[in-house]
Scaffold this active site. Structure first.
Site, PDB file in Angstrom:
ATOM      1  CD  GLU A  48      46.229  62.555  61.928  1.00  0.00           C
ATOM      2  OE1 GLU A  48      46.466  61.600  61.158  1.00  0.00           O
ATOM      3  OE2 GLU A  48      47.072  63.000  62.728  1.00  0.00           O
ATOM      4  CG  ASP A  59      49.874  55.796  55.291  1.00  0.00           C
ATOM      5  OD1 ASP A  59      50.002  56.175  56.465  1.00  0.00           O
ATOM      6  OD2 ASP A  59      49.343  56.498  54.409  1.00  0.00           O
ATOM      7  CE1 TYR A 171      52.679  61.683  62.944  1.00  0.00           C
ATOM      8  CE2 TYR A 171      50.586  62.504  62.123  1.00  0.00           C
ATOM      9  CZ  TYR A 171      51.405  61.447  62.469  1.00  0.00           C
ATOM     10  OH  TYR A 171      50.954  60.158  62.345  1.00  0.00           O
TER      11      TYR A 171
END
Length: 259
Positions: A48, A59, A171
């Protein structure tokens, strides 16, 4: 290389996948190329390549800091696609970024640029499945996988929409909250793997940082583990980076084999 081809290759060898994340341009494009090489040498199967955004809402502090360093060094979509095209490792490259950058460039143009630079998958944490028709259409036209996320609180109806429209791999966010290395593997990881019924490879991320945790996730039924912050921490240290990235990649890949 397409993501599906990599998973077929691994299945034939009875292996599980190690998916790694690095922030493109942290601390420079030249360094990123060297770091990707070290990770693949250590055993990474899919990379990634993060395209940094100024407000990375999924994040934690580690990747936020990497994004800041990259942006300050001049990273932007044009530089990003040049960097991606320069990476010649024989593994699939996946773009992980936020929708503002895609929308601003133009959805069709962005996906076309991904395909032209060797990127075969896209992850957009802040794009819900209900608003993804434009990018799904563009991805189908250009042979790029659109990879969606599910979390411990994703209900079954939304999961079914994601299973039917996503490609590449699923994911699975192992815990609520933002990215970041953790000392344990959440109980929610096992619970969500039990709920996820899809033919897509199931890749678990958020919080995995060592081989023991990788082995636990694989033992719980995952087809792949995703690791980012642990690598970004090494890059941030600027201490013997390439050797340490390769070493951790090898440890995690060993963990993916259940050892």
């Amino acid at each position: 290389m397409r993501i599906a081809d990599k998973f077929r290759e691994l299945k034939a060898k009875n292996e599980k996948a190690l998916i790694v994340y690095v922030c493109a341009g942290d601390p420079s494009s030249e360094d990123t190329g060297k770091y990707v090489h070290a990770l693949v040498k250590g055993g990474a199967d899919i990379v990634e390549l993060g395209l940094p955004f100024s407000d990375p809402v999924a994040d934690g502090p580690t990747i936020q800091a990497a994004s800041d360093r990259s942006l300050e060094a001049g990273m932007n979509p044009d530089v990003y696609f040049e960097l991606a095209a320069s990476i010649k490792e024989q593994v699939p490259l996946v773009c992980m970024t936020y929708y503002n950058l895609i929308f601003r460039r133009g959805v069709e143009t962005f996906v076309k640029d991904c395909a032209a630079s060797g990127i075969t998958g896209i992850i957009v944490p802040d794009l819900p499945i209900e608003e993804a028709e434009d990018i799904l259409k563009a991805c189908k036209a250009h042979g790029v996988d659109m990879i969606f996320m599910v979390t411990p609180v994703t209900d079954r109806d939304r999961m079914q929409k994601i299973f039917s429209k996503g490609s590449g791999f699923l994911y699975i966010v192992s815990r609520l909250g933002v990215t970041g290395a953790r000392a344990d593997v959440a109980r929610s990881t096992k619970e969500i793997l039990e709920k996820v019924n899809t033919t897509l490879p199931r890749a678990v991320g958020f919080g995995i940082s060592n081989g023991k945790q990788a082995a636990e996730v694989i033992a719980a039924g995952a087809d792949a583990v995703i690791v980012g912050s642990a690598f970004v921490n090494i890059i941030a240290s600027q201490d013997n980076v390439e050797e340490r990235l390769e070493q951790l990649s090898r440890e995690l890949k060993t963990g993916c084999s259940g050892q």
